[in-house]
Enzyme design. Structure first.
Site, PDB file in Angstrom:
ATOM      1  N   LYS A  77      32.730  33.034  27.409  1.00 35.11           N
ATOM      2  CA  LYS A  77      33.836  33.406  26.528  1.00 35.11           C
ATOM      3  C   LYS A  77      34.878  34.190  27.302  1.00 35.11           C
ATOM      4  O   LYS A  77      34.534  34.897  28.256  1.00 35.11           O
ATOM      5  CB  LYS A  77      33.292  34.237  25.363  1.00 35.11           C
ATOM      6  CG  LYS A  77      34.308  34.477  24.258  1.00 35.11           C
ATOM      7  CD  LYS A  77      33.646  34.893  22.976  1.00 35.11           C
ATOM      8  CE  LYS A  77      34.694  35.276  21.953  1.00 35.11           C
ATOM      9  NZ  LYS A  77      34.148  35.521  20.640  1.00 35.11           N
TER      10      LYS A  77
ATOM     11  N   ASP B  51      30.922  24.847  15.547  1.00 32.77           N
ATOM     12  CA  ASP B  51      30.873  26.312  15.497  1.00 32.77           C
ATOM     13  C   ASP B  51      32.214  26.867  15.035  1.00 32.77           C
ATOM     14  O   ASP B  51      33.118  27.080  15.834  1.00 32.77           O
ATOM     15  CB  ASP B  51      30.508  26.875  16.882  1.00 32.77           C
ATOM     16  CG  ASP B  51      30.482  28.408  16.877  1.00 32.77           C
ATOM     17  OD1 ASP B  51      30.344  28.985  15.781  1.00 32.77           O
ATOM     18  OD2 ASP B  51      30.617  29.015  17.951  1.00 32.77           O
TER      19      ASP B  51
ATOM     20  N   HIS C  51      36.989  29.271  23.557  1.00 31.98           N
ATOM     21  CA  HIS C  51      36.676  30.364  24.478  1.00 31.98           C
ATOM     22  C   HIS C  51      37.418  30.315  25.801  1.00 31.98           C
ATOM     23  O   HIS C  51      36.932  30.811  26.811  1.00 31.98           O
ATOM     24  CB  HIS C  51      35.168  30.398  24.737  1.00 31.98           C
ATOM     25  CG  HIS C  51      34.379  30.849  23.552  1.00 31.98           C
ATOM     26  ND1 HIS C  51      33.044  31.158  23.603  1.00 31.98           N
ATOM     27  CD2 HIS C  51      34.759  31.068  22.260  1.00 31.98           C
ATOM     28  CE1 HIS C  51      32.619  31.533  22.406  1.00 31.98           C
ATOM     29  NE2 HIS C  51      33.647  31.473  21.566  1.00 31.98           N
TER      30      HIS C  51
ATOM     31  N   ASP D 216      38.305  30.225  15.157  1.00 37.05           N
ATOM     32  CA  ASP D 216      37.250  29.460  14.489  1.00 37.05           C
ATOM     33  C   ASP D 216      37.697  28.840  13.174  1.00 37.05           C
ATOM     34  O   ASP D 216      37.008  28.917  12.155  1.00 37.05           O
ATOM     35  CB  ASP D 216      35.994  30.330  14.310  1.00 37.05           C
ATOM     36  CG  ASP D 216      35.226  30.479  15.624  1.00 37.05           C
ATOM     37  OD1 ASP D 216      34.900  29.456  16.230  1.00 37.05           O
ATOM     38  OD2 ASP D 216      34.985  31.619  16.053  1.00 37.05           O
TER      39      ASP D 216
ATOM     40  N   ASP E 174      32.487  26.348  24.516  1.00 33.96           N
ATOM     41  CA  ASP E 174      33.054  26.427  23.166  1.00 33.96           C
ATOM     42  C   ASP E 174      34.564  26.303  23.365  1.00 33.96           C
ATOM     43  O   ASP E 174      35.154  27.067  24.139  1.00 33.96           O
ATOM     44  CB  ASP E 174      32.662  27.789  22.564  1.00 33.96           C
ATOM     45  CG  ASP E 174      33.217  28.030  21.180  1.00 33.96           C
ATOM     46  OD1 ASP E 174      34.436  27.810  20.985  1.00 33.96           O
ATOM     47  OD2 ASP E 174      32.460  28.468  20.294  1.00 33.96           O
TER      48      ASP E 174
ATOM     49  N   HIS F 176      30.251  23.685  21.820  1.00 32.58           N
ATOM     50  CA  HIS F 176      30.548  24.219  20.491  1.00 32.58           C
ATOM     51  C   HIS F 176      31.932  23.700  20.137  1.00 32.58           C
ATOM     52  O   HIS F 176      32.894  23.979  20.863  1.00 32.58           O
ATOM     53  CB  HIS F 176      30.552  25.749  20.498  1.00 32.58           C
ATOM     54  CG  HIS F 176      29.212  26.335  20.220  1.00 32.58           C
ATOM     55  ND1 HIS F 176      28.994  27.691  20.121  1.00 32.58           N
ATOM     56  CD2 HIS F 176      28.015  25.741  19.985  1.00 32.58           C
ATOM     57  CE1 HIS F 176      27.711  27.906  19.846  1.00 32.58           C
ATOM     58  NE2 HIS F 176      27.093  26.743  19.766  1.00 32.58           N
TER      59      HIS F 176
ATOM     60  N   GLU G  68      26.506  30.353  26.898  1.00 37.76           N
ATOM     61  CA  GLU G  68      27.872  30.100  26.401  1.00 37.76           C
ATOM     62  C   GLU G  68      28.823  31.157  26.957  1.00 37.76           C
ATOM     63  O   GLU G  68      28.571  32.356  26.840  1.00 37.76           O
ATOM     64  CB  GLU G  68      27.868  30.158  24.868  1.00 37.76           C
ATOM     65  CG  GLU G  68      29.247  29.964  24.246  1.00 37.76           C
ATOM     66  CD  GLU G  68      29.220  30.026  22.720  1.00 37.76           C
ATOM     67  OE1 GLU G  68      28.217  30.490  22.141  1.00 37.76           O
ATOM     68  OE2 GLU G  68      30.219  29.602  22.100  1.00 37.76           O
TER      69      GLU G  68
ATOM     70  N   TRP H 211      24.442  33.484  23.574  1.00 37.10           N
ATOM     71  CA  TRP H 211      25.797  34.042  23.598  1.00 37.10           C
ATOM     72  C   TRP H 211      25.714  35.509  23.196  1.00 37.10           C
ATOM     73  O   TRP H 211      25.052  35.849  22.227  1.00 37.10           O
ATOM     74  CB  TRP H 211      26.744  33.308  22.631  1.00 37.10           C
ATOM     75  CG  TRP H 211      28.054  34.039  22.534  1.00 37.10           C
ATOM     76  CD1 TRP H 211      29.046  34.051  23.460  1.00 37.10           C
ATOM     77  CD2 TRP H 211      28.468  34.941  21.493  1.00 37.10           C
ATOM     78  NE1 TRP H 211      30.055  34.895  23.059  1.00 37.10           N
ATOM     79  CE2 TRP H 211      29.729  35.449  21.863  1.00 37.10           C
ATOM     80  CE3 TRP H 211      27.897  35.366  20.295  1.00 37.10           C
ATOM     81  CZ2 TRP H 211      30.430  36.360  21.075  1.00 37.10           C
ATOM     82  CZ3 TRP H 211      28.584  36.281  19.501  1.00 37.10           C
ATOM     83  CH2 TRP H 211      29.850  36.757  19.888  1.00 37.10           C
TER      84      TRP H 211
ATOM     85  N   ASP I 259      40.477  32.670  19.482  1.00 36.69           N
ATOM     86  CA  ASP I 259      39.225  32.029  19.053  1.00 36.69           C
ATOM     87  C   ASP I 259      39.038  32.224  17.546  1.00 36.69           C
ATOM     88  O   ASP I 259      38.101  32.872  17.105  1.00 36.69           O
ATOM     89  CB  ASP I 259      38.068  32.661  19.845  1.00 36.69           C
ATOM     90  CG  ASP I 259      36.728  32.025  19.542  1.00 36.69           C
ATOM     91  OD1 ASP I 259      36.702  30.835  19.203  1.00 36.69           O
ATOM     92  OD2 ASP I 259      35.700  32.727  19.651  1.00 36.69           O
TER      93      ASP I 259
HETATM   94  C1  RNT Z   1      31.323  33.421  19.346  1.00 36.78           C
HETATM   95  C2  RNT Z   1      30.561  32.225  19.822  1.00 36.78           C
HETATM   96  C3  RNT Z   1      29.198  32.021  19.207  1.00 36.78           C
HETATM   97  C4  RNT Z   1      29.185  32.288  17.712  1.00 36.78           C
HETATM   98  C5  RNT Z   1      27.894  31.880  17.021  1.00 36.78           C
HETATM   99  C6  RNT Z   1      27.825  32.403  15.638  1.00 36.78           C
HETATM  100  O1  RNT Z   1      32.593  33.463  19.800  1.00 36.78           O
HETATM  101  O2  RNT Z   1      31.341  31.092  19.661  1.00 36.78           O
HETATM  102  O3  RNT Z   1      28.758  30.746  19.501  1.00 36.78           O
HETATM  103  O4  RNT Z   1      30.254  31.679  17.070  1.00 36.78           O
HETATM  104  O5  RNT Z   1      26.836  32.249  17.783  1.00 36.78           O
HETATM  105 ZN    ZN Z   2      30.437  29.241  20.045  1.00 34.40          ZN
END
Ligand code: RNT
Ligand code: ZN
Length: 417
Positions: A225, A324, A260, A294, A257, A284, A223, A182, A292
């Site tokens: 986004k 994640d 994303h 998290d 993820d 993720h 990955e 990523w 996003d």
């Molecule tokens: C970022 C991605 C990625 C990170 C990690 C730390 O938006 O989700 O996966 O969160 O690599």
């Molecule tokens: Zn991620």
């Protein structure tokens, strides 16, 4: 054995579900626990800020400051969460010994030996991530897609080094290593060239994957986004880019993820779509609030829905599941444990669902029957099975969890000042 479990077990049996065998199966399904929740994605190889369009917010006391503290905190989390685990390590968490620091393009397996020791001690596998952010060689916000060849080459070397480290992880632990690529590459405002960076990104990932490796041991992923903070207009590794890359490169997996995508898109619906084409995919698991963000994963509707899709597609052995998220505003042990326990709950609930009979209703177009059945399942005594699962795994039940976290906070985290 507790009466509530025995009575719940009988209720589920009426739906054709054997709760004992579900518990035994779930115990063995690995979920990858991300090391970066413990120190707000800082790592050990640099002192600069977190970059790449991702952000942690909050300054709850007690974050891990050293490899020893981080591993100790993760060991605590392992005792609080049921089920098999893997440990997900980022390259910036290299642990340098007496011979000192090396830059990311020069990383070697030996810089991760302590992570291997930790994994082996608990019989776990390891996953890995090259770190394409928080580093002086991120040039104008770009890494693998930079127009500057020297910058691209540095990051390609980093990616190749990470393939070698991933293979070392797999050989040492005996468990395949998922290696996720990523980058936060992108532009804050409307670019003049959208294709150029993507072509360079494609060629750079191809260069990384030209490093020889055993496809049974290393599972490279890309990955996607939609946007990041400061990178709102254009992301090089968009959904279409990443999915196409994985589709066109044998042995490369798409990684989704669930933070994303646009807020009305759901990864639960994308899982079966990808499973119709890819032998294996990776996830993720996070919780986006409006963006996003998290947040710590909860036992909420979309989390349940994603787990349901994996289970009813019979794909528990085809989906690599990793957490994640990173919340710095609450006790980090609580954040880790709630997230992992929530995903475990979602898997357990999915496995306690009479999927075959629900599918039959759909195929016979008995859709009124289906909606009634789907609603009635929601009130089954799930909590009693979850409780029993925790007991059988030797971890705290719901009402015991906070006491354990609070004790660790008082005895360990509060001393870190
Ligand atoms: C970022 C991605 C990625 C990170 C990690 C730390 O938006 O989700 O996966 O969160 O690599
Ligand atoms: Zn991620």
């Amino acid at each position: 054995m507790c009466n509530r479990y025995e009575s719940a077990k009988k209720i589920y049996a009426k739906y054709g579900i054997d709760t004992d065998s579900v518990i035994e199966t779930l115990k063995k399904i690995p979920v990858s626990l991300h090391c970066w929740q413990g120190d707000d994605v800082k790592g050990f190889d640099q002192d600069g800020p977190l970059t790449g369009g991702i952000q942690t917010t909050g300054n709850y006391p007690g974050k891990a400051r050293t490899p020893e503290e981080l591993i100790a905190d993760m060991e605590k989390v392992l005792t609080l969460c049921p089920g098999a685990k893997k440990i997900n390590v980022h390259a910036c968490y290299a642990i340098f010994g007496e011979d000192g620091f090396v830059d990311r393009n020069k990383l070697e397996p030996r810089h991760f030996q302590k992570w291997v020791d930790f994994a082996k001690k608990h019989g776990m596998g390891l996953d890995f991530n090259p770190t394409f952010f928080s580093h002086s060689k991120v040039k104008d916000g770009l890494t693998l897609s930079s127009p500057d060849k020297e910058t691209r080459d540095f990051w390609i070397e980093h990616g190749k080094a990470c393939i070698r480290i991933s293979e070392y992880f797999a050989k040492e632990t005996g468990v395949p290593c998922v290696m996720n690529i990523w980058t936060g590459d992108g532009y804050k405002d409307i670019p003049a060239d959208r294709m150029g960076p993507r072509v360079r990104y494609k060629e750079s990932i191809e260069a990384i994957l030209s490093e020889p490796f055993d496809k049974n041991l290393v599972k490279p992923c890309v990955e996607s986004k939609v946007f990041g903070i400061g990178v709102e207009a254009y992301t090089v590794g968009s959904a279409e880019f990443s999915l196409s890359f994985a589709a066109m490169h044998d042995g490369c997996l798409p990684l989704m993820d669930n933070g994303h995508y646009h807020p009305t898109e759901v990864v639960s619906d994308k899982i079966p779509a990808l499973l119709a084409f890819f032998p294996e995919i990776a996830l993720h698991i996070t919780r986006p609030i409006r963006w996003d963000s998290d947040h710590t994963v909860l036992f909420d509707d979309e989390t349940k829905e994603m787990a349901k899709e994996i289970v009813r597609c019979n794909a528990l052995d085809r989906v690599y599941m990793a957490l994640d998220y990173f919340d710095a505003s609450i006790n980090r042990i609580a954040a880790w444990s709630i997230g992992l326990r929530s995903w475990q709950k979602a898997l357990l609930m999915a496995m306690l669902t009479p999927n075959a009979s629900l599918k039959k209703m759909q195929d016979e177009n008995k859709l009124s029957n289906l909606i009634v059945a789907q609603e009635s399942i929601k009130t089954l005594p799930f909590g009693d099975i979850w409780n029993e699962y925790c007991v059988r795994c030797g971890v705290p039940t719901e009402c015991e969890l906070w006491l354990e976290i609070e004790k660790y906070e008082n005895e360990v985290l509060s001393k870190r000042v």
